[in-house]
Scaffold this motif. Structure first.
Motif, PDB file in Angstrom:
ATOM      1  N   SER A  21      -7.975  -7.727  18.718  1.00  0.00           N
ATOM      2  CA  SER A  21      -6.878  -8.608  18.602  1.00  0.00           C
ATOM      3  C   SER A  21      -6.106  -8.850  16.888  1.00  0.00           C
ATOM      4  O   SER A  21      -4.821  -8.968  16.863  1.00  0.00           O
ATOM      5  CB  SER A  21      -6.406  -9.712  18.959  1.00  0.00           C
ATOM      6  OG  SER A  21      -5.180 -10.162  19.378  1.00  0.00           O
ATOM      7  N   ALA A  22      -6.777  -9.192  16.006  1.00  0.00           N
ATOM      8  CA  ALA A  22      -7.140  -9.847  14.666  1.00  0.00           C
ATOM      9  C   ALA A  22      -6.770  -8.366  14.237  1.00  0.00           C
ATOM     10  O   ALA A  22      -5.678  -8.448  12.887  1.00  0.00           O
ATOM     11  CB  ALA A  22      -8.406  -9.678  14.067  1.00  0.00           C
ATOM     12  N   LEU A  23      -6.676  -6.749  14.217  1.00  0.00           N
ATOM     13  CA  LEU A  23      -7.066  -5.695  13.292  1.00  0.00           C
ATOM     14  C   LEU A  23      -4.669  -5.577  13.832  1.00  0.00           C
ATOM     15  O   LEU A  23      -4.631  -5.095  13.231  1.00  0.00           O
ATOM     16  CB  LEU A  23      -7.984  -4.682  13.558  1.00  0.00           C
ATOM     17  CG  LEU A  23      -8.613  -4.838  13.094  1.00  0.00           C
ATOM     18  CD1 LEU A  23      -9.495  -3.912  13.462  1.00  0.00           C
ATOM     19  CD2 LEU A  23      -8.439  -4.655  11.554  1.00  0.00           C
ATOM     20  N   CYS A  70       3.736  -6.194  -1.491  1.00  0.00           N
ATOM     21  CA  CYS A  70       2.717  -6.148  -1.619  1.00  0.00           C
ATOM     22  C   CYS A  70       1.595  -6.645  -1.020  1.00  0.00           C
ATOM     23  O   CYS A  70       0.480  -6.360  -0.395  1.00  0.00           O
ATOM     24  CB  CYS A  70       1.827  -6.387  -3.341  1.00  0.00           C
ATOM     25  SG  CYS A  70       3.078  -4.971  -4.928  1.00  0.00           S
ATOM     26  N   ALA A  71       1.338  -8.116  -0.877  1.00  0.00           N
ATOM     27  CA  ALA A  71       0.036  -8.678  -0.275  1.00  0.00           C
ATOM     28  C   ALA A  71      -0.045  -7.998   1.359  1.00  0.00           C
ATOM     29  O   ALA A  71      -0.875  -7.558   1.409  1.00  0.00           O
ATOM     30  CB  ALA A  71       0.680  -9.870  -0.432  1.00  0.00           C
ATOM     31  N   SER A  72       1.027  -7.379   2.177  1.00  0.00           N
ATOM     32  CA  SER A  72       1.546  -7.214   3.208  1.00  0.00           C
ATOM     33  C   SER A  72       0.979  -5.565   3.068  1.00  0.00           C
ATOM     34  O   SER A  72      -0.427  -5.537   4.198  1.00  0.00           O
ATOM     35  CB  SER A  72       2.831  -7.457   3.646  1.00  0.00           C
ATOM     36  OG  SER A  72       3.484  -6.999   3.415  1.00  0.00           O
ATOM     37  N   LEU A  73       1.096  -4.748   2.333  1.00  0.00           N
ATOM     38  CA  LEU A  73       0.586  -3.763   2.020  1.00  0.00           C
ATOM     39  C   LEU A  73      -0.813  -3.591   1.960  1.00  0.00           C
ATOM     40  O   LEU A  73      -2.000  -2.571   2.473  1.00  0.00           O
ATOM     41  CB  LEU A  73       1.318  -2.902   1.395  1.00  0.00           C
ATOM     42  CG  LEU A  73       2.995  -2.566   1.253  1.00  0.00           C
ATOM     43  CD1 LEU A  73       3.505  -2.446  -0.426  1.00  0.00           C
ATOM     44  CD2 LEU A  73       3.542  -2.095   2.532  1.00  0.00           C
ATOM     45  N   ILE A  74      -1.251  -4.796   1.076  1.00  0.00           N
ATOM     46  CA  ILE A  74      -2.299  -4.561   1.155  1.00  0.00           C
ATOM     47  C   ILE A  74      -3.206  -4.620   2.481  1.00  0.00           C
ATOM     48  O   ILE A  74      -4.486  -3.994   2.771  1.00  0.00           O
ATOM     49  CB  ILE A  74      -3.457  -5.162   0.232  1.00  0.00           C
ATOM     50  CG1 ILE A  74      -2.415  -4.874  -1.008  1.00  0.00           C
ATOM     51  CG2 ILE A  74      -4.780  -5.743   0.077  1.00  0.00           C
ATOM     52  CD1 ILE A  74      -3.261  -3.353  -1.533  1.00  0.00           C
ATOM     53  N   LEU A  75      -2.634  -5.877   3.464  1.00  0.00           N
ATOM     54  CA  LEU A  75      -3.054  -5.823   4.105  1.00  0.00           C
ATOM     55  C   LEU A  75      -3.503  -4.985   5.039  1.00  0.00           C
ATOM     56  O   LEU A  75      -4.127  -4.675   6.177  1.00  0.00           O
ATOM     57  CB  LEU A  75      -2.533  -7.070   4.963  1.00  0.00           C
ATOM     58  CG  LEU A  75      -2.999  -7.815   5.727  1.00  0.00           C
ATOM     59  CD1 LEU A  75      -4.779  -8.171   5.767  1.00  0.00           C
ATOM     60  CD2 LEU A  75      -2.204  -9.288   6.662  1.00  0.00           C
ATOM     61  N   VAL A  76      -2.101  -4.194   5.670  1.00  0.00           N
ATOM     62  CA  VAL A  76      -2.188  -3.122   6.344  1.00  0.00           C
ATOM     63  C   VAL A  76      -2.655  -1.731   5.345  1.00  0.00           C
ATOM     64  O   VAL A  76      -3.252  -1.609   7.136  1.00  0.00           O
ATOM     65  CB  VAL A  76       0.163  -2.409   6.315  1.00  0.00           C
ATOM     66  CG1 VAL A  76      -0.015  -1.687   6.759  1.00  0.00           C
ATOM     67  CG2 VAL A  76       0.628  -3.807   6.684  1.00  0.00           C
ATOM     68  N   SER A  77      -3.328  -1.681   4.487  1.00  0.00           N
ATOM     69  CA  SER A  77      -4.598  -0.330   4.509  1.00  0.00           C
ATOM     70  C   SER A  77      -4.976  -0.925   4.821  1.00  0.00           C
ATOM     71  O   SER A  77      -5.931   0.243   5.675  1.00  0.00           O
ATOM     72  CB  SER A  77      -3.980  -0.058   2.880  1.00  0.00           C
ATOM     73  OG  SER A  77      -4.112  -1.428   1.986  1.00  0.00           O
ATOM     74  N   ALA A  78      -5.688  -1.881   4.592  1.00  0.00           N
ATOM     75  CA  ALA A  78      -7.167  -3.058   5.673  1.00  0.00           C
ATOM     76  C   ALA A  78      -7.092  -2.638   6.907  1.00  0.00           C
ATOM     77  O   ALA A  78      -8.210  -2.309   7.153  1.00  0.00           O
ATOM     78  CB  ALA A  78      -7.487  -3.719   4.795  1.00  0.00           C
ATOM     79  N   ALA A  79      -5.773  -2.768   7.463  1.00  0.00           N
ATOM     80  CA  ALA A  79      -6.715  -2.181   8.988  1.00  0.00           C
ATOM     81  C   ALA A  79      -6.087  -1.120   9.592  1.00  0.00           C
ATOM     82  O   ALA A  79      -6.869  -0.807  10.240  1.00  0.00           O
ATOM     83  CB  ALA A  79      -4.773  -3.737   9.767  1.00  0.00           C
ATOM     84  N   MET A  80      -5.314  -0.307   8.791  1.00  0.00           N
ATOM     85  CA  MET A  80      -5.645   1.117   8.804  1.00  0.00           C
ATOM     86  C   MET A  80      -6.926   1.709   9.002  1.00  0.00           C
ATOM     87  O   MET A  80      -7.210   2.046   9.253  1.00  0.00           O
ATOM     88  CB  MET A  80      -4.150   1.758   7.829  1.00  0.00           C
ATOM     89  CG  MET A  80      -3.027   1.762   8.282  1.00  0.00           C
ATOM     90  SD  MET A  80      -1.695   2.379   7.358  1.00  0.00           S
ATOM     91  CE  MET A  80      -2.239   3.809   7.387  1.00  0.00           C
ATOM     92  N   SER A  81      -7.504   0.999   7.994  1.00  0.00           N
ATOM     93  CA  SER A  81      -8.715   2.046   7.643  1.00  0.00           C
ATOM     94  C   SER A  81      -9.690   1.959   8.689  1.00  0.00           C
ATOM     95  O   SER A  81     -10.490   2.600   9.306  1.00  0.00           O
ATOM     96  CB  SER A  81      -9.829   1.211   6.507  1.00  0.00           C
ATOM     97  OG  SER A  81     -10.686   1.919   5.862  1.00  0.00           O
ATOM     98  N   GLN A  82      -9.186   0.311   9.032  1.00  0.00           N
ATOM     99  CA  GLN A  82      -9.808   0.090  10.443  1.00  0.00           C
ATOM    100  C   GLN A  82      -9.596   1.110  12.091  1.00  0.00           C
ATOM    101  O   GLN A  82     -10.584   1.325  12.454  1.00  0.00           O
ATOM    102  CB  GLN A  82     -10.618  -0.725  10.614  1.00  0.00           C
ATOM    103  CG  GLN A  82     -10.943  -2.295   9.755  1.00  0.00           C
ATOM    104  CD  GLN A  82     -12.501  -1.938   9.701  1.00  0.00           C
ATOM    105  OE1 GLN A  82     -13.589  -1.575  10.761  1.00  0.00           O
ATOM    106  NE2 GLN A  82     -13.330  -1.660   7.750  1.00  0.00           N
TER     107      GLN A  82
END
Length: 326
Positions: A232-234, A210-222
Motif C-alpha cells: 500500500s505504501a508503494l 522534482c521531489a515528487s518525481l523522485i518519489l515516483v521513480s523509486a516506486a516505479m522501480s519496485q
C-alpha cells in the motif's frame, strides 16, 4: 568577498550570505541525526525558513522601493530636487548644450533616486531557465532508469513486467512534454518576466515537482521489478507523487501570463489547466482502489498523461486552422 568588492550590491550579497549560513546550520545536523522525528523536523524547519526568507526579502524590497518613490514625489512637490535652470537669451550655444546635459543628468538622478545603493545582482533569465529545465530532465531520466530490468527466460515477451516498463516510459515522456508546454498558451509572458512574486513562485514550485518525481521513480522501480507484490505504501508513493507532480505542473502554468486573445485557440488556457488539476486529483486518489494491480495502476496513469498531451496539443490549435495540412 564580493560584498566587499561590490559596494553597490553589498546589502543584497550580505543578506544572501546570512540566508545560506542559517540554512547550513539547520541542515548540517542531519548528517549525525538518526531519529526519524528529528530528521523530519529539521528538514521541515529548513524548508520553511528558506521559503519564508525568500518571500520576506521580496516583500521588503518592494516596500522599500515604494517608500523611496513616495519620498521622491514629496521632494519634487516641495521643490527640493533638481531645480530648473532658466536659459537667458544671451547664453551661447555651448552654454545651452551644457544646461541641457545638466538637466538630463538631473532627471536621471531623480528617476534613479537612492536605489543604486541597494541594487540587486542581475539574473540571466535564459541561462537560469536552461539550468532549471536541465535539472528537471535529469530527474525525469531517473524515472527512465528506474524501469530498466534484466529479463529472465520466463520474462521474455509481452509479460507484465514488460507492460510496467512501457507504461513507465510513457509516463516519463508525457511528463517531459507537459513540463516544456506548461504555459498552455501559444504566446505568453514568462513568470520570471511577469512579476517578482510569480518568478519566485515558479522557482519554488520546482522543489515539490522534482521531489515528487523522485518519489515516483523509486516506486516505479519496485513496481516494475516486483509487479506481483506491491504494498500500500508503494501505491501511495506512486499515485500521490504523480498527483503532486501534476498539480505542480498546473501551478507552473498558472504562474505564466497567457497573451492569446480570447477565443483564438480551440480550448482556452483555463480549460487546459483545469484538466491538469483534475488529472492530479485522480492520480492522487488511485491508490484508494486497492484491487488494481501494478500494471493497471501504471496503465491508467500512462493513459491519463497521454490524454493530457493530446488534449493540450489539440487545444493550442487556432480556431479555423485545419488539424492536418496536406
Amino acid at each position: 568577498m564580493y560584498a566587499h568588492a561590490l559596494p553597490r550590491f553589498r546589502v543584497a550579497l550580505l543578506v544572501q550570505s546570512v540566508h545560506q549560513v542559517i540554512c547550513f546550520f539547520i541542515y548540517f545536523p542531519l548528517i549525525f541525526v538518526r531519529s526519524t522525528t528529528a530528521i523530519v523536523t529539521l528538514a521541515s524547519l529548513g524548508i520553511a525558513f528558506d521559503l519564508l526568507a525568500r518571500y520576506t526579502v521580496g516583500i521588503a524590497t518592494v516596500v522599500t522601493k515604494r517608500r523611496e518613490k513616495k519620498r521622491q514625489i514629496d521632494e519634487e512637490v516641495n521643490g527640493t530636487t533638481c531645480k530648473e535652470e532658466e536659459e537667458s537669451p544671451s547664453d551661447s550655444d555651448s552654454d545651452g548644450d551644457k544646461v541641457i546635459k545638466e538637466e538630463a543628468q538631473c532627471q536621471f538622478d531623480k528617476h534613479r533616486g537612492d536605489t543604486m545603493s541597494t541594487s540587486m545582482p542581475a539574473l540571466n533569465i535564459e541561462h537560469f531557465l536552461e539550468r532549471t529545465a536541465a535539472f528537471v530532465v535529469i530527474v525525469l531520466g531517473e524515472m527512465v532508469l528506474s524501469i530498466m530490468y534484466h529479463a529472465t527466460g520466463s520474462q521474455i515477451g509481452f509479460k507484465r513486467i514488460y507492460g510496467n516498463a512501457i507504461c513507465g516510459l510513457m509516463i516519463a515522456f508525457n511528463l517531459c512534454w507537459l513540463y516544456f508546454d506548461a504555459e498552455c498558451s501559444r504566446k505568453f509572458l514568462h513568470a520570471i518576466r511577469r512579476h517578482w512574486f510569480s518568478g519566485l513562485t515558479f522557482t519554488t514550485l520546482h522543489f515539490p515537482l522534482c521531489a515528487s518525481l523522485i518519489l515516483v521513480s523509486a516506486a516505479m522501480s519496485q513496481m516494475t521489478q516486483h509487479s506481483d507484490d506491491v504494498s500500500s505504501a508503494l501505491r501511495w508513493y506512486f499515485g500521490g507523487g504523480l498527483g503532486c507532480a501534476m498539480l505542480c505542473l498546473a501551478a507552473l502554468g498558472l504562474t505564466h501570463r497567457g497573451l492569446d486573445p480570447s477565443g483564438m485557440t480551440r480550448l482556452s488556457r483555463s480549460i487546459q489547466l483545469g484538466f491538469r488539476l483534475i488529472a492530479g486529483v485522480v492520480m492522487t486518489c488511485l491508490p484508494l482502489a486497492k484491487h488494481l494491480k501494478s500494471l493497471h495502476l501504471m496503465g491508467i496513469c500512462a493513459g491519463v498523461t497521454s490524454f493530457l498531451v493530446i488534449e493540450e496539443t489539440y487545444g493550442k490549435i487556432c480556431r479555423g486552422e485545419p488539424i492536418a495540412k496536406l
